[in-house]
Design an enzyme around this catalytic site. Structure first.
Site, short mmCIF file in Angstrom:
data_model
loop_
_atom_site.label_atom_id
_atom_site.label_comp_id
_atom_site.label_asym_id
_atom_site.label_seq_id
_atom_site.Cartn_x
_atom_site.Cartn_y
_atom_site.Cartn_z
CB SER A 86 50.80 -10.17 -16.44
OG SER A 86 52.02 -9.92 -15.75
CG ASP A 250 58.03 -13.56 -21.12
OD1 ASP A 250 58.45 -14.40 -20.29
OD2 ASP A 250 57.04 -12.83 -20.91
CG HIS A 253 55.19 -12.76 -17.72
ND1 HIS A 253 55.62 -11.94 -18.75
CD2 HIS A 253 54.36 -12.00 -16.96
CE1 HIS A 253 55.08 -10.75 -18.62
NE2 HIS A 253 54.31 -10.75 -17.55
#
Length: 330
Positions: A86, A250, A253
Site C-alpha cells: 500500500s 488513519d 499510512h
C-alpha cells in the site's frame, strides 16, 4: 472488500498471538490477554476503508503539466515501474500528484529532461509473497522497465511471515528484474515504532520484528544487485517530530507530506541508478541501517554484555564498600 480492509481484520490478532507465544510458554497468560486487548484496540483506532489509491500511471515530462495516459504508440524515454504494498500504491493519497510513484516520475523527468513512463503494479495489502505475481503482470504488458522501485515489508511483519524467508523472496524478485536488465531500488521496511496508534508494548514487538526484517532485506537487496534505501532510519525522525503532518487520517499510512518525504529520499538513488542524477553530490545514505542493526542478535548480545559488565562492576564496588565498612566496624 479490499485486500487491505480484509487484512486489517486479522493482522493484529495474529500479531498479538505471535508476540505472546513466548509468554504463554512460560505460563504468563496475562501478557497474552493484554496483547490481544491491544490488538482489538488497534482495530478500532485504525479504521477500515474501501478507498483505492488514485490512478496515476502515464507519461510524465519535464516542466510538469498534465500526465499523458499511456497507450501503444505514446513515446517515452524511460520506464519506471513500482512494485510492493500500500505504501508503494500511495494509499491514503487523495490526488494523483501526491502518489509516490508520480513524485518519483516527475522528479526523474526534471532531473533527466526525459519522458518518464510510470507503471504501478503494487497492490495494497501485498507481502513479499506477491512480488513474483506483480512482476509477472508487468512482463505480460511488454518489455521490462528501465527501473523498478520496490516498497515492501510492512505486511510481512503484520502477517507474521518468516523474516528470513520474506527477505529471500525480495532477493529473488530483484534477481529476476536485474537479469531482465532493470535497475532496482528498494525502500526497506519502515519503523513501526513511529505509529503511536499501535499501543505499547505491542508497538515494541512489531517494531523489533520490522527492524529485523529491514536488516535482512538490506542484505538481500545488496546481494541481488539492488540499491537499498533504509526508510526506518531516514523517515522516523520526521514522523516522530510531526506525526500530525506525516500520517494520513488513519494514523497508520503516510499522508501526502509523508509520501513526499519518502519520494525525496528515494529520488537520488533512483536517478543515480539510471545515471540521470544532476542534483549535485548524492546524499550519503547509511549503507547499514543503524535502527535495523540494533535489533540483530549480535547487537542484543553486546547490549546484554554491557549490562552484565556494568552490573558486575557495580556489585564489585558494593562488595568492596561493604568489606571496608566491616573492617571499620571491627
Amino acid at each position: 472488500m479490499s485486500i487491505l480492509a480484509t487484512r486489517r481484520r486479522t493482522i493484529w490478532a495474529a500479531l498479538s498471538t505471535g508476540a505472546a507465544g513466548a509468554a504463554m510458554g512460560t505460563g504468563l497468560w496475562g501478557a497474552y490477554s493484554f496483547l490481544n486487548a491491544q490488538a482489538r484496540q488497534v482495530r478500532l483506532v485504525i479504521p477500515k476503508t474501501h478507498d483505492a489509491p488514485p490512478v496515476a500511471d502515464g507519461v510524465y515530462v519535464q516542466g510538469g503539466g498534465p500526465v499523458t495516459r499511456y497507450s501503444r504508440g505514446v513515446e517515452f524515454d524511460l520506464h519506471l515501474a513500482i512494485f510492493g504494498d500500500s505504501t508503494a500504491t500511495g494509499y491514503g493519497c487523495h490526488i494523483p500528484d501526491e502518489v509516490p510513484g508520480v513524485l518519483l516520475a516527475r522528479g526523474l523527468a526534471e532531473e533527466s529532461g526525459k519522458r518518464i513512463r510510470l507503471s504501478t503494479k503494487a497492490i495494497s495489502g501485498a507481502t513479499s509473497k506477491g512480488l513474483a505475481a506483480q512482476i509477472d503482470a508487468m512482463s505480460i504488458i511488454g518489455p521490462p522497465p528501465d527501473l523498478a522501485v520496490i516498497m515492501i515489508g510492512a505486511n510481512d511483519v503484520t502477517s507474521l511471515n518468516a523474516v528470513r524467508a520474506s527477505a529471500q523472496r525480495l532477493g529473488d524478485a530483484i534477481r529476476r528484474l536485474r537479469m531482465a536488465g532493470s535497475a532496482v531500488v528498494v525502500g526497506t521496511c519502515p519503523d513501526f515504532g513511529v505509529i503511536t496508534a499501535i499501543p505499547q508494548p505491542l508497538r515494541a514487538v512489531v517494531r523489533s520484528r520490522g527492524l529485523r526484517l529491514a536488516h535482512f532485506q538490506a542484505a538481500a537487496v545488496r546481494a541481488s544487485g539492488g540499491v537499498p534505501v533504509p526508510l526506518a532510519d531516514l523517515l522516523s525522525p520526521e514522523f516522530l517530530q510531526a506525526p500530525e503532518e506525516m500520517f494520513a487520517d488513519d494514523h497508520y499510512h503516510p499522508s501526502a507530506a509523508g509520501y513526499a518525504l519518502a519520494a525525496r529520499l528515494l529520488l537520488p538513488a533512483v536517478a543515480h541508478a539510471l545515471g540521470e542524477w544532476t542534483g549535485g553530490p548524492i546524499p550519503d545514505l547509511p549503507w547499514v541501517s543503524a535502527a535495523a542493526e540494533s535489533q540483530t542478535m549480535s547487537a542484543r548480545i553486546r547490549v546484554l554484555g554491557r549490562i552484565w559488565r556494568r552490573s558486575a562492576a557495580e556489585i564489585g564496588v558494593a562488595v568492596n564498600q561493604h568489606s571496608e565498612q566491616e573492617a571499620v566496624n571491627v
